[in-house]
Design an enzyme around this catalytic site. Sequence first.
Site, short mmCIF file in Angstrom:
data_model
loop_
_atom_site.label_atom_id
_atom_site.label_comp_id
_atom_site.label_asym_id
_atom_site.label_seq_id
_atom_site.Cartn_x
_atom_site.Cartn_y
_atom_site.Cartn_z
N ASP A 139 42.97 30.18 36.58
CA ASP A 139 43.96 30.97 37.35
C ASP A 139 45.07 30.03 37.75
OD1 ASP A 139 42.42 33.10 37.45
OD2 ASP A 139 40.98 32.52 39.10
N CYS A 147 38.42 30.71 37.86
CA CYS A 147 37.51 31.93 38.30
C CYS A 147 36.06 31.46 38.30
CB CYS A 147 37.75 33.04 37.30
SG CYS A 147 36.55 34.45 37.67
#
Length: 133
Positions: free
Chosen positions: A56, A49
């Site tokens: 992620d 992120c």
Amino acid sequence: MSHETPTPNNDLTILGNTVRGAVQSVETFARPAGCDRVRIDVDEFTSFCPKTGQPDFATLRIEYIPSARCVETKSLKLYLQSFRERGHFVEALAEEIADHLQSKLEAQELVVNIQQSTRGGMRITAIAVRSAS
């Protein structure tokens, strides 16, 4: 059963060589006659992120109808590894990967589908579609 000797791909520099780190571009090879559609599934795609720096995790599907070229998968794997080091929202990831692949493949149609693992109770799927002009 006939076994044809493959035509050498002198433009491939990663496959068959000791290249293990992330790369910034994919390599391609001439589309074999009769190959009408290619689907590649990646179960372990990782980025992070851009705001929180948290990792992620996602699955990624690339599907395309080749014109003259196909993507070489070792270079694709190493290209996808480059996103581990850069923060992107999943929507921007789908766009960037689709743009890069289409610039290399000039596919009749190309679809990049990224499904992020559930985070904060939400699962996001971003889809980018490209076609030959």
